[in-house]
Design an enzyme around this catalytic site. Structure first.
Site, short mmCIF file in Angstrom:
data_model
loop_
_atom_site.label_atom_id
_atom_site.label_comp_id
_atom_site.label_asym_id
_atom_site.label_seq_id
_atom_site.Cartn_x
_atom_site.Cartn_y
_atom_site.Cartn_z
N LYS A 235 0.81 -1.22 0.00
CA LYS A 235 0.00 0.00 0.00
C LYS A 235 0.84 1.27 0.00
CE LYS A 235 -4.44 -1.26 0.31
NZ LYS A 235 -5.52 -0.71 -0.54
N SER B 198 0.88 -9.78 -0.47
CA SER B 198 0.60 -8.35 -0.45
C SER B 198 0.78 -7.71 0.91
CB SER B 198 -0.82 -8.09 -0.95
OG SER B 198 -1.76 -8.80 -0.17
#
Length: 517
Positions: free
Chosen positions: A64, A317
């Site tokens: 992110k 992720s």
């Protein structure tokens, strides 16, 4: 509220536009080039070359950071001076906080009160000002937008903005540089920013590489949008993989995913747990559930399409996991890999019956056996069996038991049995009850249980109650109520007032076997 204009307010960007923006993204001022690591154990097991893109190695342990920094780096000086704001349950918040620290911009992050301390503390450690508000992401986002209007902050969205998408797309550049011979890349999907960025980049440079989006079954907002032809809002989302628990896909991310993704696959929580275990066994890294999502999809896709000798990559992720959540993962990973089966078996109530039952199991390891005396003729037992050959082996066991005269029900996919009933065997009522059974999910914050009991427990007698903390930011409760038929309408009205996700479990076979009168 100050905003950077959305693509939907302007001329839509082309694939070439996105390629240019991705190549120009200054994310490496703060982000790292992460390794593409071989998974030798898993590769040998499923007969394909599997590689894992280690975005957990970023300074904030998540991808992110890329999108947040790329968007913030493009703010005007007045916007930077006014400050930025975001709503997030964790990874976007940390990416924004570190980006703000790097750029010298004041950042306010609104997080749900249910957010684990590890994520709140991480945001504060990067200098972000944390405001705890609401019991879920939607409530936090609404309050963040309200604060943005009041103070003139720029709202930094977690996924649905061209600059955020372009920042996430830089992962695609690294994948091409690290292995230009990939056959397929699997990308997790929550709001769609990562999937959109990676897919548009790869399809501009190497369109022969397939890109497959992976969603959790209980928060599959992209699949719902593809089926409807436009973004739709899901009524409920599961919170196990909280990093992808998004009710509605972004407008721009949907446009790009619809155009550039080759396929979408959904996976269960148990399959995600199995992927967490695979990652640990090959890399010794501990992924958060949403971080292991794409590998779970890779494994399922290989099985569905019988892929052999392919070069496949999955993106790990994120790794911002609440440690106590590993309790749930360890319990469920064997089920996700089909290495354990759960059965409800009726056996005669006599000496030696369990021994005879074990003979029929055929020497396989019994992982769990729950039983309590019920009457003089028959007993219902809850049994876990270790499997070496998956569902085919379990089907054979069930067939052998039935041939031996043992009625049996497969509970391996029964969520209520796995979460509650296995810990409650022997809890039958001692008197006749007009009972109905419900399961609930509610946020884990102070006062949530009190609210539950005040709304329901003061109106109807609670006849059964089971709660077990799994280390998540939401609680799961199984609750029985004494209810007459005439009370159902009023009771349902109170359930809606409560606002928690609920499901009627009265006809569940595990309940009838082990808990009902």
């Amino acid at each position: 509220m100050s905003e950077v204009k959305q693509a939907t307010d302007e001329v839509l960007l082309s694939g070439a536009d996105y390629l240019r923006n991705i190549l120009r993204a200054p994310v490496y001022e703060v982000a790292q080039v992460t390794p593409l690591q071989n998974m030798s154990r898993l590769s040998a097991r499923i007969a394909n070359q599997i590689q894992l893109k280690r975005e957990d190695r970023q300074p904030v342990h998540s991808f992110k950071l890329r999108g947040a920094y790329n968007m913030m780096s493009q703010l005007t000086e007045p916007q930077k001076a006014a400050g930025v704001i975001a709503a997030s349950a964790g990874n976007h918040a940390q990416g924004l906080a570190l980006s703000s620290q790097q750029l010298g911009v004041k950042a306010t992050i609104v997080m749900p009160r249910t957010t684990p301390d590890i994520k709140v503390d991480a945001v504060r450690s990067f200098g972000g000002h944390v405001v705890l508000h609401g019991s879920n992401f939607d409530e936090a986002k609404g309050y963040a937008e309200q604060l943005a209007d009041q103070h003139g902050y720029t709202f930094i969205p977690p996924f649905d903005h061209p600059s955020v998408i372009a920042g996430q797309g830089t992962i695609g550049i690294e994948l091409v540089q690290q292995n230009g011979h990939l056959d397929c890349v699997f990308v997790p999907v929550g709001g769609g920013g990562l999937a959109a960025g990676v897919a548009v980049l790869l399809k501009q440079l190497l369109p022969e590489i397939k890109v497959v989006g992976v969603e959790a079954e209980d928060s599959a907002c992209l699949k719902a949008a593809l089926d409807a032809g436009q973004p739709v809002t899901l009524d409920q989302v599961g919170m196990f993989a909280d990093g992808v628990a998004v009710k509605r896909i972004g407008s721009e991310t949907f446009r790009l995913c619809q155009q550039y993704l080759d396929d979408v696959v959904t996976v269960s929580s148990d399959e995600i747990c199995s992927a967490v275990k695979d990652i640990f066994e090959d890399t010794r890294a501990i992924a958060e559930p949403s971080g292991a999502l794409s590998l779970a999809g890779l494994k399922k896709y290989v099985e569905l399409h019988q892929l052999k000798d392919q070069q496949l990559a999955a993106i790990l992720s994120g790794a911002n996991l609440n440690f106590h959540g590993l309790r749930y993962v360890s319990e469920r990973c064997e089920l996700g890999e089909k290495r354990e089966g759960l059965l409800a078996v009726t056996i005669p109530e006599r000496p030696g019956a369990f021994l005879d039952f074990c003979h029929l199991i055929g020497g396989r390891a019994v992982t769990e056996f729950n039983y309590r005396y019920n009457d003089d003729s028959l007993a219902n037992v809850f049994v876990g069996v270790r499997l070496m050959q998956g569902q085919e082996e379990l089907d054979g066991i069930i067939q052998d038991l039935r041939k031996g005269g043992y009625p049996v029900v497969d509970l391996s996919d029964d969520e209520m049995a796995k979460v509650h009933v296995r810990y409650m065997i022997g809890g039958r009522p001692s008197k006749p009850l007009k009972e109905r059974l419900y399961s609930f999910e509610f946020p884990e914050y102070p006062g949530a249980l009190i609210r539950f009991l005040k709304t329901l427990g003061s109106h109807w007698n609670i006849s059964l109650f089971n709660y077990r903390n799994h280390g998540a930011d939401y609680g799961r409760v199984l609750c029985g109520f004494e209810l007459e038929d005439k009370d159902l309408l009023s009771f349902t009205s109170h359930l809606r007032e409560l606002g928690y996700h609920w499901q009627d479990e009265t006809e569940n076979p595990a309940y009838k076997f082990f808990l009902a009168q």
